[in-house]
Design an enzyme around this catalytic site. Structure first.
Site, PDB file in Angstrom:
ATOM      1  N   LYS A 148       0.850  -1.142  -0.033  1.00 23.65           N
ATOM      2  CA  LYS A 148       0.001   0.305   0.004  1.00 23.65           C
ATOM      3  C   LYS A 148       0.868   1.387  -0.056  1.00 23.65           C
ATOM      4  O   LYS A 148       1.915   1.243   0.653  1.00 23.65           O
ATOM      5  CB  LYS A 148      -1.017   0.057   1.373  1.00 23.65           C
ATOM      6  N   SER A 176      -9.835   2.365   2.623  1.00 20.03           N
ATOM      7  CA  SER A 176      -8.765   2.958   1.896  1.00 20.03           C
ATOM      8  C   SER A 176      -8.019   2.161   1.182  1.00 20.03           C
ATOM      9  O   SER A 176      -7.373   2.513  -0.034  1.00 20.03           O
ATOM     10  CB  SER A 176      -8.288   4.012   2.647  1.00 20.03           C
ATOM     11  N   SER A 213     -10.249  -0.025   6.596  1.00 17.55           N
ATOM     12  CA  SER A 213      -9.559  -0.124   5.462  1.00 17.55           C
ATOM     13  C   SER A 213      -9.059  -1.103   4.926  1.00 17.55           C
ATOM     14  O   SER A 213      -8.729  -1.329   3.735  1.00 17.55           O
ATOM     15  CB  SER A 213      -8.602   1.192   5.349  1.00 17.55           C
TER      16      SER A 213
HETATM   17  N1  GLN Z   1     -13.498   4.921   5.890  1.00 19.68           N
HETATM   18  C1  GLN Z   1     -12.747   5.322   7.395  1.00 19.68           C
HETATM   19  C2  GLN Z   1     -12.354   6.795   7.139  1.00 19.68           C
HETATM   20  O1  GLN Z   1     -12.338   7.448   6.132  1.00 19.68           O
HETATM   21  C3  GLN Z   1     -11.666   4.348   7.579  1.00 19.68           C
HETATM   22  C4  GLN Z   1     -10.616   4.590   6.956  1.00 19.68           C
HETATM   23  C5  GLN Z   1      -9.307   3.630   7.363  1.00 19.68           C
HETATM   24  O2  GLN Z   1      -9.561   2.763   8.094  1.00 19.68           O
HETATM   25  N2  GLN Z   1      -8.129   4.107   6.990  1.00 19.68           N
HETATM   26  O3  GLN Z   1     -11.687   7.097   7.869  1.00 19.68           O
END
Ligand code: GLN
Length: 489
Positions: A75, A150, A174
């Site tokens: 990532k 994400s 995410s």
């Molecule tokens: N969707 C959540 C956010 O926007 C979680 C994102 C994540 O786990 N990095 O914060």
């Protein structure tokens, strides 16, 4: 070769069915062939081929770790020495990391081959990968739909056979949500299990890296390499690391599974409820006992999370000021202009929204009302899990309330987007480990495409081995994890 698990590929390498160089070339060719999926931000072709050649010599000694020669994706939130590390942002589009994240270092040491850096929502903020400066990674099951976020690029890469496995990070879902949307296996470890050193911070008290793979056995292999205490990360925990593969075949007889009624009520799509019901029946057949439980504070998780995560991000992202690294605006007239225009021009809309919300929640006068209150709710949520996990061994729930939605469908309404995290966020607030495993393939309405459905397994602190065991046993009697998107075979 691209649908094979790490275990199968490692065997193929040892049997000399193919070399790591051939395997790497195969994946690189697929990455180019399916570039429309937008899974990668950076492809490190040359470095990958030389790492593969090195792995081949290591394999020839007959004494190489399981991951040697296996092509994986990282990532783009993990710093990679000498390689662009953008975190999905224009702010870091020109940033070449001067060191490796611990996770990268550890995986490199096993001889795994990095194919490149995977697409993600800007600074890991998002649930659809649509917040990436580089555009959304597309869902291989239906390219008009989101991959989830994400870690969308990571999920797409594994699902479409553009990497044998990938790393992801999970602040509020995410790893698990994109894994569910793309039909792969994802594990978010206990907070502190995997080092955050060199993993660009979003919300430091919630962020945790973990594996995204074809199945639970692969997740065990990858986690084994990623986990461990790191004195460069003060939040990493010095707790013994079990052999994650050793207990994969333990029996589930007598396992107590809690099903929180709050997770199966209003808001959950009917097709997902049906698939998960079938999955829980499967666990019953495996000898587990299903117990309905109640976790009343779960409904407070989303508001508490968005206050805490935004507050932490507003502080973490203050380091991007146009001075030391990253984007700098042209011809600043003074220091204030340099700060405002660099940040104003390089951060995307969602990142700005979070910084504003977080700064507001932390400001004098509002701190007690928002930030402190959210921290109190966080404590209550942890207590709720503690009580539940005293009663049952693991908790099962949906990962997402809906199937993967259409690209553009929820971008106009941030609150709708935040609600996507309904079932994943509380786990991060409590710091517990959780997995998402494929548990169905179904359509939301007639005529809609058949899409993967994820099942969430939540365990006690440092119970990753148990989660992997439960997931692996399920994967021995089902084949959802083996289904692959038809257009990317
Ligand atoms: N969707 C959540 C956010 O926007 C979680 C994102 C994540 O786990 N990095 O914060």
């Amino acid at each position: 070769m691209h649908t094979k698990t790490i275990t199968a590929l490692a065997q193929g390498l040892r049997d000399r069915e193919f070399s790591s160089v051939e395997l790497t070339q195969h994946f690189l060719a697929r990455i180019h062939q399916y570039s429309e999926l937008n899974a990668y931000i950076t492809i490190t072709e040359e470095a990958a081929l030389s790492a593969a050649a090195h792995a081949d010599t290591l394999l020839a000694t007959g004494n190489a770790p399981t991951l040697a020669g296996i092509p994986i994706g990282q990532k783009d939130i993990f710093c990679t020495l000498g390689v662009k590390t953008s975190c999905g942002s224009k702010m870091l589009d020109n940033f070449i990391a001067p060191y490796n994240a611990t996770v990268v270092e550890k995986l490199n040491q096993t001889g795994a081959v990095m194919l490149g850096k995977l697409n993600m929502d800007e600074f890991a903020m998002g649930s659809s990968n649509e917040n990436s400066y580089y555009g959304a990674a597309k869902n291989p099951w239906d390219i008009a739909r989101v991959s989830g976020g994400s870690s969308g690029g990571s999920a797409v890469a594994v699902a479409a056979g553009l990497a044998a496995a990938a790393t992801g990070t999970d602040t509020g879902g995410s790893i698990r949500q994109p894994a569910a949307f793309c039909g792969i296996t994802g594990l978010k470890p206990t907070y502190g299990r995997v080092s955050r050193f060199g993993m660009i911070a979003y919300a430091s008290s919630l962020d945790q890296g973990g594996p995204m793979t074809h199945n639970a056995e692969d997740a065990a292999i990858l986690l084994q390499a990623m986990a461990g205490f790191d004195d460069k990360d003060s939040t990493s925990v010095n707790h013994p690391i079990p052999d994650y593969q050793a207990t994969l075949n333990d029996s589930l007889k007598g396992l107590k599974i809690g099903l929180p009624k709050e997770f199966f009520g209003e808001g959950l799509s009917a097709n997902i409820a049906t698939d998960l019901h079938n999955a829980t029946q499967e666990f019953q057949r495996l000898g587990a006992e299903l117990i309905e439980i109640s976790m009343p504070t779960l409904t407070l998780a989303i508001p508490a999370y968005y206050v805490i995560a935004s507050a932490e991000c507003s502080s973490n992202l203050s380091r991007f000021d146009g001075v030391r690294f990253g984007y700098r605006c042209e011809n600043p007239v003074d220091l204030a202009d340099l700060y405002t225009r660099s940040r104003g021009e390089a951060f995307g809309k969602e990142v700005k929204r979070r910084i504003l919300m977080g700064t507001y929640a932390l400001s004098a006068g509002y701190y007690d009302a928002y930030y402190l209150k959210a921290q109190k709710i966080r404590r209550l949520i942890s207590e709720d899990f503690k009580k539940a996990l005293a009663q049952v061994d693991i908790i099962m729930s949906p990962v997402t309330p809906t199937n993967a939605f259409g690209i553009g469908e929820k971008t106009a309404d941030p609150v709708q987007m935040y609600l996507e995290d309904l079932y994943t966020i509380a786990i991060n607030l409590a710091g517990l480990p959780a997995m998402s495993i494929p548990a169905g393939l179904s359509a939301e309405q007639e005529g809609a495409p058949m899409l993967p459905v994820g099942l969430q397994l939540i365990g006690n602190y440092f119970a990753e081995a148990q989660l992997l065991n439960v997931a692996h046993q399920y994967q021995q009697v089902t084949d959802w994890h083996q289904r692959k998107p038809a257009d990317f075979q």
